[in-house]
Design a protein around this motif. Structure first.
Motif, PDB file in Angstrom:
ATOM      1  N   PRO A  49       0.812  -1.224   0.000  1.00 18.56           N
ATOM      2  CA  PRO A  49       0.000   0.000   0.000  1.00 18.56           C
ATOM      3  C   PRO A  49       0.843   1.271   0.000  1.00 18.56           C
ATOM      4  O   PRO A  49       0.458   2.272  -0.630  1.00 18.56           O
ATOM      5  CB  PRO A  49      -0.817  -0.127   1.292  1.00 18.56           C
ATOM      6  CG  PRO A  49      -0.848  -1.576   1.597  1.00 18.56           C
ATOM      7  CD  PRO A  49       0.465  -2.101   1.144  1.00 18.56           C
ATOM      8  N   VAL A  50       1.980   1.248   0.690  1.00 14.54           N
ATOM      9  CA  VAL A  50       2.839   2.432   0.708  1.00 14.54           C
ATOM     10  C   VAL A  50       3.462   2.663  -0.665  1.00 14.54           C
ATOM     11  O   VAL A  50       3.488   3.792  -1.177  1.00 14.54           O
ATOM     12  CB  VAL A  50       3.936   2.275   1.781  1.00 14.54           C
ATOM     13  CG1 VAL A  50       4.882   3.467   1.763  1.00 14.54           C
ATOM     14  CG2 VAL A  50       3.305   2.136   3.157  1.00 14.54           C
ATOM     15  N   GLU A  81       1.163   6.595   3.809  1.00 15.24           N
ATOM     16  CA  GLU A  81       1.265   6.237   5.223  1.00 15.24           C
ATOM     17  C   GLU A  81       0.398   5.032   5.536  1.00 15.24           C
ATOM     18  O   GLU A  81      -0.726   4.907   5.033  1.00 15.24           O
ATOM     19  CB  GLU A  81       0.843   7.422   6.093  1.00 15.24           C
ATOM     20  CG  GLU A  81       0.946   7.183   7.590  1.00 15.24           C
ATOM     21  CD  GLU A  81       0.440   8.377   8.386  1.00 15.24           C
ATOM     22  OE1 GLU A  81       0.877   8.536   9.546  1.00 15.24           O
ATOM     23  OE2 GLU A  81      -0.395   9.126   7.849  1.00 15.24           O
ATOM     24  N   THR A  82       0.931   4.124   6.351  1.00 13.41           N
ATOM     25  CA  THR A  82       0.157   3.031   6.937  1.00 13.41           C
ATOM     26  C   THR A  82       0.415   3.028   8.440  1.00 13.41           C
ATOM     27  O   THR A  82       1.023   3.953   8.973  1.00 13.41           O
ATOM     28  CB  THR A  82       0.550   1.664   6.327  1.00 13.41           C
ATOM     29  OG1 THR A  82       1.933   1.424   6.573  1.00 13.41           O
ATOM     30  CG2 THR A  82       0.279   1.634   4.841  1.00 13.41           C
ATOM     31  N   ARG A  83      -0.028   1.982   9.103  1.00 14.17           N
ATOM     32  CA  ARG A  83       0.137   1.897  10.555  1.00 14.17           C
ATOM     33  C   ARG A  83       1.600   1.922  10.975  1.00 14.17           C
ATOM     34  O   ARG A  83       1.960   2.559  11.974  1.00 14.17           O
ATOM     35  CB  ARG A  83      -0.526   0.609  11.065  1.00 14.17           C
ATOM     36  CG  ARG A  83      -0.413   0.374  12.559  1.00 14.17           C
ATOM     37  CD  ARG A  83      -0.920  -0.997  12.929  1.00 14.17           C
ATOM     38  NE  ARG A  83      -0.171  -2.056  12.248  1.00 14.17           N
ATOM     39  CZ  ARG A  83      -0.405  -3.357  12.421  1.00 14.17           C
ATOM     40  NH1 ARG A  83      -1.383  -3.750  13.214  1.00 14.17           N
ATOM     41  NH2 ARG A  83       0.319  -4.263  11.792  1.00 14.17           N
TER      42      ARG A  83
END
Length: 261
Positions: A49-50, A81-83
């Motif tokens: 995803p990034v 951005e992700t977790r």
């Protein structure tokens, strides 16, 4: 007198387990592949995803001359951005923007900076770099090579696991074998090595499950660190009774008195 005593395949007697080399290698390879696939799958869940966000946000070509990237302006902005991971463009490495993600990759004109829980680390771009990157070409290359990247990551992780297991088994074997000799137990090198390799397999499956849980979002990085510590603790816990469970010297095998009938 020994007719009723059962023997496990490969020379083992219940505990500690001592399978044949052929069976052990097959189980090890399957376990390493399972761990490698868990690493590759979780990495794709976290990183893809990034990377996809960075490629979607990339609109115009970028050129690097002499190790310095020619950004269109000095604006500091969050790209993706992700977790656990964020990518920030900060041409001057001012550090004005800090994401809530656990790790932050900060791209500057002449260096790349990585922020983490223990601080930050920075590496400069080589002065010999003179390249121009087109977003369309990079996106096409990523889509074409993405399956091969995942396969290479899985096989690479499986290979690293096998090397770590055999290296750890040598260290464990020195301790287990030394204690067995002191206790008067029969401890051949091959047997001790097989036992130490075998007893690492339960912890390996626990770690593979933890990595898969991290990819699913059930665990965060601190939770994954706890699982990693637990898988080492499980291996050590299984190894502790091994010297006491090996057969005593003098009851068959090399330790038997040759002068007895």
């Amino acid at each position: 007198m020994n007719a009723g005593r059962s023997h496990a395949p490969g020379g083992g007697r219940g505990f500690p387990p001592c399978p044949s080399w052929g069976l052990l290698v097959v189980v090890q390879i399957l376990t390493a592949l399972a761990g490698g696939c868990a690493v590759a799958w979780s990495a794709s869940r976290v990183m893809a995803p990034v990377i996809r966000g960075c490629l979607d946000a990339w609109e115009r070509p970028l050129r690097c001359e002499g190790g310095r990237w020619a950004f269109p302006d000095d604006r500091v902005h969050l790209v993706a951005e992700t977790r656990d991971l964020a990518v920030v463009v900060d041409p001057g490495q001012s550090g004005q923007l800090r994401s809530a993600a656990l790790f932050q990759v900060q791209w500057g004109r002449s260096s790349l900076r990585v922020y983490g829980p223990l601080g930050w680390w920075e590496v400069g771009f080589p002065s010999s770099w003179n390249v121009e990157l087109d977003p369309e070409a990079v996106r096409a290359a990523w889509e074409a090579w993405r399956p091969f990247v995942g396969l290479a990551l899985a096989l690479g992780a499986a290979t690293v696991l096998l090397v770590v297991w055999y290296g750890s088994a040598c260290v464990y074997g020195l301790v287990v074998g030394g204690l067995a000799v002191l206790l008067g137990r029969s401890a051949s090198v091959g047997r001790v090595l097989r036992v130490c390799l075998t007893l690492q397999i339960p912890g390996a499956w626990l770690m593979a499950a933890g990595v898969a849980g991290y990819g699913m979002g059930w665990l965060d990085l601190p939770g994954l660190a706890v699982v990693a510590a637990g898988h080492w603790a499980l291996t050590l816990l299984l190894l502790v009774p091994v010297p006491f469970c090996l057969p005593r010297r003098g009851k068959g095998g090399r330790g038997r008195n040759p002068f007895l009938g």
